[in-house]
Design a protein around this motif. Sequence first.
Motif, PDB file in Angstrom:
ATOM      1  N   ARG A  87       0.909  -1.032  -0.094  1.00 28.22           N
ATOM      2  CA  ARG A  87       0.066   0.050   0.112  1.00 28.22           C
ATOM      3  C   ARG A  87       0.833   1.397   0.036  1.00 28.22           C
ATOM      4  O   ARG A  87       0.637   2.274  -0.592  1.00 28.22           O
ATOM      5  CB  ARG A  87      -1.095   0.208   1.193  1.00 28.22           C
ATOM      6  N   LEU A  88       2.062   1.299   0.690  1.00 24.85           N
ATOM      7  CA  LEU A  88       2.879   2.246   0.466  1.00 24.85           C
ATOM      8  C   LEU A  88       3.549   2.857  -0.593  1.00 24.85           C
ATOM      9  O   LEU A  88       3.530   3.723  -1.132  1.00 24.85           O
ATOM     10  CB  LEU A  88       4.175   1.771   1.961  1.00 24.85           C
ATOM     11  N   LEU A  89       3.959   1.463  -1.440  1.00 25.75           N
ATOM     12  CA  LEU A  89       4.419   1.692  -2.791  1.00 25.75           C
ATOM     13  C   LEU A  89       3.351   2.058  -3.751  1.00 25.75           C
ATOM     14  O   LEU A  89       3.501   3.050  -4.645  1.00 25.75           O
ATOM     15  CB  LEU A  89       4.904   0.181  -3.194  1.00 25.75           C
ATOM     16  N   LEU A  90       2.101   1.841  -3.416  1.00 20.75           N
ATOM     17  CA  LEU A  90       0.925   2.332  -4.194  1.00 20.75           C
ATOM     18  C   LEU A  90       0.806   3.473  -3.985  1.00 20.75           C
ATOM     19  O   LEU A  90       0.566   4.271  -5.053  1.00 20.75           O
ATOM     20  CB  LEU A  90      -0.181   1.413  -4.000  1.00 20.75           C
ATOM     21  N   ALA A  91       0.885   4.215  -2.842  1.00 17.29           N
ATOM     22  CA  ALA A  91       0.691   5.550  -2.598  1.00 17.29           C
ATOM     23  C   ALA A  91       1.921   6.378  -3.122  1.00 17.29           C
ATOM     24  O   ALA A  91       1.626   7.496  -3.717  1.00 17.29           O
ATOM     25  CB  ALA A  91       0.536   5.870  -0.904  1.00 17.29           C
ATOM     26  N   ALA A  92       3.108   5.837  -3.122  1.00 17.98           N
ATOM     27  CA  ALA A  92       4.294   6.468  -3.946  1.00 17.98           C
ATOM     28  C   ALA A  92       4.198   6.648  -5.172  1.00 17.98           C
ATOM     29  O   ALA A  92       4.786   7.629  -5.622  1.00 17.98           O
ATOM     30  CB  ALA A  92       5.495   5.739  -3.391  1.00 17.98           C
ATOM     31  N   ARG A  93       3.503   5.759  -5.957  1.00 21.75           N
ATOM     32  CA  ARG A  93       3.063   6.052  -7.451  1.00 21.75           C
ATOM     33  C   ARG A  93       2.339   7.458  -7.597  1.00 21.75           C
ATOM     34  O   ARG A  93       2.526   7.790  -8.816  1.00 21.75           O
ATOM     35  CB  ARG A  93       2.640   4.855  -7.914  1.00 21.75           C
ATOM     36  N   TYR A  94       1.874   8.023  -6.661  1.00 17.98           N
ATOM     37  CA  TYR A  94       0.958   9.077  -7.056  1.00 17.98           C
ATOM     38  C   TYR A  94       1.503  10.347  -6.386  1.00 17.98           C
ATOM     39  O   TYR A  94       0.881  11.335  -6.026  1.00 17.98           O
ATOM     40  CB  TYR A  94      -0.615   8.707  -6.415  1.00 17.98           C
ATOM     41  N   GLY A  95       2.810  10.138  -5.702  1.00 16.76           N
ATOM     42  CA  GLY A  95       3.588  11.305  -5.454  1.00 16.76           C
ATOM     43  C   GLY A  95       4.327  12.228  -6.282  1.00 16.76           C
ATOM     44  O   GLY A  95       4.021  12.016  -7.504  1.00 16.76           O
ATOM     45  N   THR A  96       4.970  13.159  -5.813  1.00 16.37           N
ATOM     46  CA  THR A  96       5.633  14.095  -6.951  1.00 16.37           C
ATOM     47  C   THR A  96       6.834  13.476  -7.419  1.00 16.37           C
ATOM     48  O   THR A  96       7.251  13.935  -8.689  1.00 16.37           O
ATOM     49  CB  THR A  96       6.049  15.373  -6.118  1.00 16.37           C
ATOM     50  N   ASP A  97       7.535  12.363  -6.929  1.00 12.38           N
ATOM     51  CA  ASP A  97       8.496  11.996  -7.416  1.00 12.38           C
ATOM     52  C   ASP A  97       8.378  10.320  -7.302  1.00 12.38           C
ATOM     53  O   ASP A  97       9.279   9.596  -6.745  1.00 12.38           O
ATOM     54  CB  ASP A  97       9.982  12.040  -6.674  1.00 12.38           C
ATOM     55  N   PRO A  98       7.414   9.709  -8.422  1.00  5.63           N
ATOM     56  CA  PRO A  98       7.145   8.279  -8.220  1.00  5.63           C
ATOM     57  C   PRO A  98       8.223   7.472  -8.433  1.00  5.63           C
ATOM     58  O   PRO A  98       8.190   6.234  -7.705  1.00  5.63           O
ATOM     59  CB  PRO A  98       5.889   8.350  -8.849  1.00  5.63           C
ATOM     60  N   GLU A  99       9.028   7.604  -9.257  1.00  5.70           N
ATOM     61  CA  GLU A  99      10.078   6.577  -9.613  1.00  5.70           C
ATOM     62  C   GLU A  99      10.925   6.572  -8.749  1.00  5.70           C
ATOM     63  O   GLU A  99      11.274   5.525  -8.405  1.00  5.70           O
ATOM     64  CB  GLU A  99      10.791   7.134 -11.090  1.00  5.70           C
ATOM     65  N   ARG A 100      11.514   7.762  -8.122  1.00  6.60           N
ATOM     66  CA  ARG A 100      12.472   7.727  -7.114  1.00  6.60           C
ATOM     67  C   ARG A 100      12.065   7.114  -5.874  1.00  6.60           C
ATOM     68  O   ARG A 100      12.529   6.302  -4.975  1.00  6.60           O
ATOM     69  CB  ARG A 100      13.047   9.203  -6.674  1.00  6.60           C
ATOM     70  N   ASP A 101      10.805   7.307  -5.274  1.00 11.53           N
ATOM     71  CA  ASP A 101      10.231   7.132  -4.218  1.00 11.53           C
ATOM     72  C   ASP A 101       9.862   5.661  -4.133  1.00 11.53           C
ATOM     73  O   ASP A 101      10.082   5.052  -3.096  1.00 11.53           O
ATOM     74  CB  ASP A 101       8.963   8.044  -3.934  1.00 11.53           C
ATOM     75  N   CYS A 102       9.277   5.088  -5.098  1.00 12.54           N
ATOM     76  CA  CYS A 102       9.009   3.500  -5.286  1.00 12.54           C
ATOM     77  C   CYS A 102      10.270   2.896  -5.269  1.00 12.54           C
ATOM     78  O   CYS A 102      10.344   1.744  -4.398  1.00 12.54           O
ATOM     79  CB  CYS A 102       8.286   3.376  -6.673  1.00 12.54           C
ATOM     80  N   CYS A 103      11.384   3.141  -6.122  1.00  7.81           N
ATOM     81  CA  CYS A 103      12.484   2.466  -5.792  1.00  7.81           C
ATOM     82  C   CYS A 103      13.318   2.630  -4.629  1.00  7.81           C
ATOM     83  O   CYS A 103      13.348   1.526  -4.081  1.00  7.81           O
ATOM     84  CB  CYS A 103      13.511   3.363  -7.080  1.00  7.81           C
ATOM     85  N   LEU A 104      13.031   3.816  -3.908  1.00  9.60           N
ATOM     86  CA  LEU A 104      13.538   4.030  -2.642  1.00  9.60           C
ATOM     87  C   LEU A 104      13.026   3.052  -1.631  1.00  9.60           C
ATOM     88  O   LEU A 104      13.563   2.403  -0.786  1.00  9.60           O
ATOM     89  CB  LEU A 104      13.549   5.501  -2.003  1.00  9.60           C
ATOM     90  N   ILE A 105      11.710   3.153  -1.519  1.00 10.86           N
ATOM     91  CA  ILE A 105      10.879   2.325  -0.703  1.00 10.86           C
ATOM     92  C   ILE A 105      10.948   0.736  -0.894  1.00 10.86           C
ATOM     93  O   ILE A 105      11.394   0.084   0.302  1.00 10.86           O
ATOM     94  CB  ILE A 105       9.479   2.638  -0.631  1.00 10.86           C
ATOM     95  N   TRP A 106      10.868   0.430  -1.958  1.00 11.04           N
ATOM     96  CA  TRP A 106      11.094  -1.112  -2.593  1.00 11.04           C
ATOM     97  C   TRP A 106      12.585  -1.546  -1.771  1.00 11.04           C
ATOM     98  O   TRP A 106      12.705  -2.712  -1.253  1.00 11.04           O
ATOM     99  CB  TRP A 106      10.915  -1.187  -3.997  1.00 11.04           C
TER     100      TRP A 106
END
Length: 182
Positions: free
Chosen positions: A14-33
């Motif tokens: 769910r955190l990753l899904l939310a990151a996809r809709y943020g301002t820096d989705p590529e960076r944030d999804c990669c970082l969280i994952w």
Amino acid sequence: MSSRKHLTLSEVKRLLLAARYGTDPERDCCLIWMCFIHGCRVSEINSWKLADIDLNGGNIYIHRLKNGFSTIHPLYANERSALSTWLETRKSYRGADSDWLFLSRKGNRLSRQRIYALIRDCSIRAGLEVEAHPHMLRHACGFALADKGMDTRLIQDYLGHRNIQHTVLYTASNARRFREIW
């Protein structure tokens, strides 16, 4: 808000899904994952450099802090995809010539405080019952490995713990280990 110190696998998703809709989705999804998959502390992940990653060989060097054992981890398919996407997007960031893997929009190394804020913001957008922070992803990794039936010693090595007492937390509270008793 709960005082729980880890996230479940479904909460990480769910955190990753939310990151996809943020301002820096590529960076944030990669970082969280990557923080979750490798069980990183926030200071370990914000210290990653491009030289720590061998995309061709499929490995990443994990420099553990707090006197932990540093090691090389494999890069897994989902994270390789997220990493490739981020590295392509990263080229458009100010400071793209920097050695740091994760950059801020200003072109600096992403700070510990910014990583805390982005994970907290994603947890709020995801509607999690807990206000997530980076160390919860480290614990989520340990519990997920225990849920997969990994041996305590393997988890110890994977997370870089010198003292196994720090690792027992993940396996001792794992209900899965009791499933096959009867």
